[in-house]
Design a protein around this motif. Structure first.
Motif, mmCIF file in Angstrom:
data_model
loop_
_atom_site.group_PDB
_atom_site.id
_atom_site.type_symbol
_atom_site.label_atom_id
_atom_site.label_comp_id
_atom_site.label_asym_id
_atom_site.label_seq_id
_atom_site.Cartn_x
_atom_site.Cartn_y
_atom_site.Cartn_z
ATOM 1 N N UNK A 185 -40.046 -30.968 7.918
ATOM 2 C CA UNK A 185 -39.185 -29.932 7.376
ATOM 3 C C UNK A 185 -37.955 -29.706 8.234
ATOM 4 N N UNK A 186 -36.901 -29.255 7.588
ATOM 5 C CA UNK A 186 -35.664 -28.932 8.279
ATOM 6 C C UNK A 186 -35.217 -27.549 7.821
ATOM 7 N N UNK A 187 -34.675 -26.778 8.745
ATOM 8 C CA UNK A 187 -34.243 -25.416 8.437
ATOM 9 C C UNK A 187 -32.864 -25.167 9.023
ATOM 10 N N UNK A 188 -32.019 -24.548 8.228
ATOM 11 C CA UNK A 188 -30.692 -24.137 8.671
ATOM 12 C C UNK A 188 -30.630 -22.623 8.619
ATOM 13 N N UNK A 189 -30.282 -22.035 9.759
ATOM 14 C CA UNK A 189 -30.234 -20.579 9.856
ATOM 15 C C UNK A 189 -28.806 -20.100 10.089
ATOM 16 N N UNK A 190 -28.478 -19.032 9.386
ATOM 17 C CA UNK A 190 -27.215 -18.330 9.626
ATOM 18 C C UNK A 190 -27.547 -17.071 10.423
ATOM 19 N N UNK A 191 -27.141 -17.043 11.674
ATOM 20 C CA UNK A 191 -27.453 -15.958 12.588
ATOM 21 C C UNK A 191 -26.274 -14.999 12.691
ATOM 22 N N UNK A 192 -26.568 -13.729 12.642
ATOM 23 C CA UNK A 192 -25.515 -12.713 12.711
ATOM 24 C C UNK A 192 -26.004 -11.524 13.534
ATOM 25 N N UNK A 193 -25.133 -11.033 14.379
ATOM 26 C CA UNK A 193 -25.399 -9.821 15.139
ATOM 27 C C UNK A 193 -24.246 -8.853 14.931
ATOM 28 N N UNK A 194 -24.620 -7.609 14.740
ATOM 29 C CA UNK A 194 -23.614 -6.570 14.541
ATOM 30 C C UNK A 194 -23.971 -5.374 15.403
ATOM 31 N N UNK A 195 -23.053 -5.002 16.298
ATOM 32 C CA UNK A 195 -23.221 -3.842 17.171
ATOM 33 C C UNK A 195 -22.138 -2.839 16.815
ATOM 34 N N UNK A 196 -22.520 -1.811 16.108
ATOM 35 C CA UNK A 196 -21.586 -0.831 15.582
ATOM 36 C C UNK A 196 -20.586 -1.545 14.673
ATOM 37 N N UNK A 197 -19.331 -1.541 15.004
ATOM 38 C CA UNK A 197 -18.332 -2.171 14.134
ATOM 39 C C UNK A 197 -18.007 -3.602 14.538
ATOM 40 N N UNK A 198 -18.506 -4.065 15.669
ATOM 41 C CA UNK A 198 -18.244 -5.432 16.132
ATOM 42 C C UNK A 198 -19.378 -6.350 15.698
ATOM 43 N N UNK A 199 -19.031 -7.597 15.359
ATOM 44 C CA UNK A 199 -20.046 -8.540 14.887
ATOM 45 C C UNK A 199 -19.670 -9.957 15.291
ATOM 46 N N UNK A 200 -20.658 -10.834 15.205
ATOM 47 C CA UNK A 200 -20.475 -12.248 15.472
ATOM 48 C C UNK A 200 -21.560 -13.036 14.766
ATOM 49 N N UNK A 201 -21.338 -14.330 14.575
ATOM 50 C CA UNK A 201 -22.312 -15.128 13.849
ATOM 51 C C UNK A 201 -22.291 -16.571 14.337
ATOM 52 N N UNK A 202 -23.318 -17.322 13.927
ATOM 53 C CA UNK A 202 -23.438 -18.714 14.306
ATOM 54 C C UNK A 202 -24.487 -19.371 13.415
ATOM 55 N N UNK A 203 -24.633 -20.702 13.533
ATOM 56 C CA UNK A 203 -25.621 -21.458 12.781
ATOM 57 C C UNK A 203 -26.612 -22.104 13.739
#
Length: 477
Positions: free
Chosen positions: A147-165
């Protein structure tokens, strides 16, 4: 300041995983919280089990053996306004494999934001960690899968956010009957999330598991070994006992060195699961899951031909001596099929079996194992299909076997008084059914009968007697 608040929130809520010598806390700690109350009730030792929609989280390769559509939800409340949510769906594609999608979210509410001068700038702020996943799995040689899995990761601290795969790989195997093994490798590409010019790296991790299943999955015991880069090794164990198909009891030892317990209730298409864990410092935790199951892709159908729904009977005409069972079996690799016919008392009558996929029509010559014709009456049947990947489907039914006829049985009708007073009469008289019936006589009006009775009472002659004074001659015997 935001980074500091985030670290304090996570540490306070106890979401950094396990003891300090095992897990030190990093950006991916929330991904270790687990998904599904059933696996969590087993202490999280689910890598080698992975037989439902929650396999998308624990071991995507296990999805290759999923045989029905499943939708699973989970809710887990923690302390200090923190909650864990999970939603997943599994889609079996038969020989082409399986697809699955899920979303895991950890959310903490009730924070107050502050500016560079440490002055309150907002209230009721939240910190959110979210992972949306898409997985694909396929089986090889009936006992292995990848199996293979692709994840979209996101973090949000109050109004600031960031993401990655993130990219994950997994494997699953059933080398022997009842034994299964699995492995999951996560964060192979070392994803990073940047918030306010600071980056968090998700460290690569490995999870390996081994499980044993008793016949019909009545008893499952499993163990997992977990290792994250630059962190200590830890183990999880779990067991599940199912005394009936409707009830399951679970216990385990999780990554927090805490005892877990749980139970599950299943009925038709729905299943409810509950998990409980306790920790010395953080208190008790409860997790609940609801799973909806439908559309088994291995479902095989069989229908006896000519059955009348109103009577559940099959009527045979003339010299017909065969009964047709029409089948509809998925185009998967079949190990063998069995059609077992029993009488109303459950005694075996005839068994038809072959080491390949059943034909579209199975013929039964309506004889038993000894070649003797069967009698009219009730019969039951069990249609069992065993696939080469270990899946089994059973279909049950019944019918009444009868013969169709237009003959009317002879019925003897005897009228009371037919033989009374006939002593000395000719006994050779033809049967009543051969003697033509006498023509019916017209009824006498009621008024005429009354007039005749009145005249007789006054001495007047009645219509039945001669009106002359002569005596009527007596007929010769």
């Amino acid at each position: 300041m935001r980074r500091f608040l985030c670290a304090v929130a996570l540490a306070t809520a106890g979401l950094s995983g396990v003891r300090a010598e095992t897990v030190f806390g990093d950006a991916g700690d929330y991904l270790r919280q687990g998904a599904g109350a059933r696996p969590l009730g087993m202490g999280g030792a689910f890598t080698a089990v992975a037989d439902d929609a929650s396999a998308e989280y624990w071991n995507p390769a296990g999805l290759a053996f999923l045989d029905e559509y499943q939708l699973i939800t989970m809710y887990a409340p923690y302390n200090f306004g923190t909650n864990l949510y999970y939603l997943g769906v599994g889609i079996p594609l038969g020989p082409k494999g399986s697809l699955a999608a899920s979303n895991l979210m950890l959310r903490s509410d009730g924070f107050q934001d502050r500016d560079a001068l440490n002055q309150p700038s907002g209230s009721n702020q939240s910190i959110t960690h979210n992972a949306a996943s898409l997985s694909y799995a396929r089986a090889f040689y009936d006992r292995w899968s990848a199996g293979v899995r692709l994840r979209f990761l996101q973090q949000k601290i109050f109004s600031a956010s960031g993401n990655s795969f993130a990219l994950d790989l997994s494997g699953y195997s059933k080398p022997w009957n009842g034994v299964s093994a699995g492995v999951t490798l996560t964060n192979l590409n070392r994803p990073k999330i940047t918030i306010d010019s600071e980056s968090d790296e998700f460290r690569p991790a490995a999870r390996m598991g081994l499980a044993y299943r008793a016949p019909r999955d009545r008893f499952i015991v499993a163990m997992d070994v977990n290792k994250t880069e630059r962190q200590g090794l830890y183990y999880t164990t779990g067991l599940e006992y199912s005394p009936t198909p409707l009830l399951s009891l679970r216990a385990g030892w999780d990554e927090k060195n805490a005892v877990t317990a749980g139970m599950g209730f299943g009925f038709r298409y729905l299943k409810f699961d509950y998990a409980f864990s306790t920790q010395r410092d953080l208190g008790d935790y409860n997790k609940v899951s609801l799973t909806w199951r439908w559309g088994n892709v291995y479902q095989a159908k069989i229908d006896p031909e000519g059955i009348v729904k109103e009577t559940e009977s099959i009527y045979l005409e003339g010299l017909r001596n065969e009964l047709k069972f029409r089948t509809n079996v998925p185009k998967f690799r079949v190990h063998r099929y069995v059609l077992a016919i029993t009488d109303a008392m459950g005694q075996p009558v005839r068994t038809l079996s072959e080491q390949f996929s059943p034909p579209s029509v199975i013929l039964w010559d309506m004889t038993d194992e000894g070649g003797r014709p069967v009698k009219r009456g009730k019969y039951k049947f069990l249609f069992r299909v065993e696939y080469k990947n270990g899946k089994i489907w059973e279909e049950r039914g019944g019918f009444r076997l009868d013969y169709k006829t237009n003959q009317v049985p002879d019925v003897e009708i005897r009228m009371k008084g037919d033989t009374e007073g006939l002593e000395g009469a000719d006994t050779a008289t033809p049967p009543a059914e051969t003697t033509p019936p006498a023509p019916p006589q017209a009824p006498v009006p009621l008024e005429v009968l009354k007039e005749a009775d009145t005249a007789q009472s006054q001495g007047a002659p009645t219509p039945a007697e001669p009106v002359t004074g002569e005596t009527a001659p007596t007929p010769a015997p």
